[in-house]
Design an enzyme around this catalytic site. Structure first.
Site, mmCIF file in Angstrom:
data_model
loop_
_atom_site.group_PDB
_atom_site.id
_atom_site.type_symbol
_atom_site.label_atom_id
_atom_site.label_comp_id
_atom_site.label_asym_id
_atom_site.label_seq_id
_atom_site.Cartn_x
_atom_site.Cartn_y
_atom_site.Cartn_z
ATOM 1 N N GLU A 1 -6.105 7.107 1.399
ATOM 2 C CA GLU A 1 -5.262 6.491 0.379
ATOM 3 C C GLU A 1 -5.851 6.495 -1.029
ATOM 4 O O GLU A 1 -6.171 5.430 -1.579
ATOM 5 C CB GLU A 1 -4.941 5.045 0.781
ATOM 6 C CG GLU A 1 -4.297 4.900 2.134
ATOM 7 C CD GLU A 1 -3.800 3.473 2.422
ATOM 8 O OE1 GLU A 1 -4.139 2.554 1.655
ATOM 9 O OE2 GLU A 1 -3.049 3.301 3.395
ATOM 10 N N GLU B 1 -2.180 5.537 10.075
ATOM 11 C CA GLU B 1 -2.097 4.074 10.111
ATOM 12 C C GLU B 1 -0.641 3.654 10.151
ATOM 13 O O GLU B 1 0.200 4.211 9.433
ATOM 14 C CB GLU B 1 -2.705 3.414 8.858
ATOM 15 C CG GLU B 1 -4.199 3.413 8.806
ATOM 16 C CD GLU B 1 -4.744 2.756 7.527
ATOM 17 O OE1 GLU B 1 -4.077 1.862 6.972
ATOM 18 O OE2 GLU B 1 -5.833 3.164 7.108
#
Ligand code: FCB
Length: 452
Positions: free
Chosen positions: A162, A350
């Site tokens: 991320e 995720e």
């Protein structure tokens, strides 16, 4: 729900969120240790000093992972354990991950390893952190020793987790470490992270001639306009540019989106930091594409904000983070990625939800989390029926942990952690996840050795 035989189930964590042992094994502070010390930045000034004490309890944790029956476990390496000082390699730090990876492998669990899940060493920060272009070289030195020591046991590598959070939350919004609020810095930081990603992929493939799969993980959130007005459409375009396209375009098309370069130029007065060859490096071919998906975005026009959008009211059901539960929008996102960006296998690195869990007679009846996971797994199954080629799913998270600026207040685990005693308690969602995996294995006649 139905999954192909090769589909992989996993669960995920990250170093700073679970390890603790902040001053052990030669580790020095990262930007998160520093950030946690600043009053007002993290809920109740919590920090990762002890966290889930995974550094000392990893063997027990591997047993929980095994009991779940997952094929793979995603964890990250703490860079300041490996290079506690600039240029000074720490074998003791590396040995921890070698032991962890070996234990997992012995138990038949494939290690999926993230190199950067946000714990930048303080020594690097003191020299400008990701804003300094030298960070690319520091990262490559770090990646090289990780590849040297661990590639033989690692099943897949993720360069960065991320970069939107690390870059924009860290250097623009200031809600993550290092807590800066400077868009010029943020855009440079992201650029250097992306260049370091591309060069690390090239290093693994060329220098190491490795066949281990490698990719990057982006957090993506499909954005919708509150109304169909022209202004709200503009707001949605800008929000999409800020959250998604600023990362997808360079990674898959080798260019930053022009409209966003224009918008950001209010703060970014020169794009000269983009050097020759950078965009080719960033758009290097990977083996898979990792996506962290939690929620959708809904925005409306706002002339008062920098990039002309702000979050709009949504009547969707929410998780304990206040995030919309949006499995259908997850499907939209994947279809768009297939139409506009990539045909690489997609891995959901995720997905999960936080809720205020309570322990009752040794059990945690987290029905809402269980529903959340089932809905998203159903969406993955539906998408694969459409031929979307999602190769795996990692549930975030194995256990409750340090949830960044929310400290220990937000619980994402499928194992409950009592932070006073470090006891791990299986929540209902963990039993259900194990059951889903068991059913999957049975349906394909794969050996299943999981909890009842
Ligand atoms: C993601 C992070 C992860 C965790 C979840 C809830 O943004 O990668 O570390 O905090 O959100």
């Amino acid at each position: 729900m139905k999954f192909d035989k090769q589909f992989t189930f996993g669960t995920a964590t990250s170093s700073y969120q679970i390890e603790g042992a902040a001053a052990e094994g030669g580790r020095t502070p990262s930007i998160w240790d520093m950030f946690c010390d600043i009053p007002g930045r993290v809920y109740k000034q919590h920090n990762g000093d002890v966290a889930c004490d995974h550094y000392h309890r990893f063997e027990e944790d591997v047993q929980h992972i095994k009991r779940l029956g997952v094929d793979t476990y995603r964890f990250s390496i703490a860079w300041p354990r490996i290079f506690p000082e600039k240029g000074k390699y720490n074998q003791e730090g590396m040995d921890f991950y070698k032991k962890l990876a070996a234990r997992l492998t012995e138990e038949g669990i494939k290690p999926a390893v993230t190199l950067y899940h946000w714990d930048l060493p303080m020594w690097a920060h003191e020299e400008g952190g990701w804003v300094n272009r030298e960070s690319v070289e520091w990262f490559l030195d770090y990646a090289r020793v990780c590849f040297t020591e661990l590639d033989a046991v690692v099943d897949s590598w993720i360069t960065h987790n991320e970069p939107w959070c690390a870059g924009f939350l860290g250097y623009h919004q200031g809600v993550h470490a290092p807590g800066h609020t400077n868009m010029d810095e943020a855009v440079k930081a992201v650029h250097h992270m992306l260049v370091s990603h591309g060069k690390a992929v090239e290093m693994l493939k060329k220098e190491f001639a490795s066949e281990t799969e490698i990719g990057i993980t982006l957090n993506l959130s499909p954005v919708y306009a509150k109304t169909d007005s022209a202004n709200d459409a503009l707001a949605a375009n800008n929000a999409d540019g800020y959250s998604n396209r600023w990362f997808l375009d360079p990674v898959f098309k080798g260019e930053y989106p022009k409209d966003m370069m224009n918008l950001f130029s209010k703060y970014v007065h020169s794009y000269d930091f983009i050097k020759e060859g950078d965009m080719e490096a960033i758009s290097v071919e990977c083996d898979f594409f990792g996506i962290n998906y939690y929620s959708r975005g809904i925005v409306e026009f706002s002339a008062a904000t920098d990039f002309l959008h702000r979050g709009a009211y949504s009547d969707y059901e929410k998780t304990g983070m206040g995030w919309d539960i949006a499995p259908n929008e997850f499907k939209d996102l994947i279809r768009r990625l297939r139409a506009e960006y990539t045909q690489l296998p997609i891995i959901i690195t995720e997905n999960g939800a936080a809720y205020d869990d309570v322990v009752e007679n040794g059990r945690v009846h987290d029905k809402e989390r269980t529903d959340y996971v089932e809905k998203h797994l159903q969406a993955v199954s539906d998408l694969n029926e459409e031929g979307m080629n999602i190769a795996g799913y990692y549930l975030w998270s194995l256990m409750d942990n340090f949830e960044w600026s929310f400290g220990y207040d937000k619980r994402f685990g499928i194992l409950y952690v009592d932070f006073d005693t470090q006891e791990r308690i299986w929540k209902d969602s963990a039993y259900r996840y194990a059951e889903i995996i068991r059913d999957h294995k049975k349906s394909h006649n794969l050996q299943a050795e999981v909890a009842q």
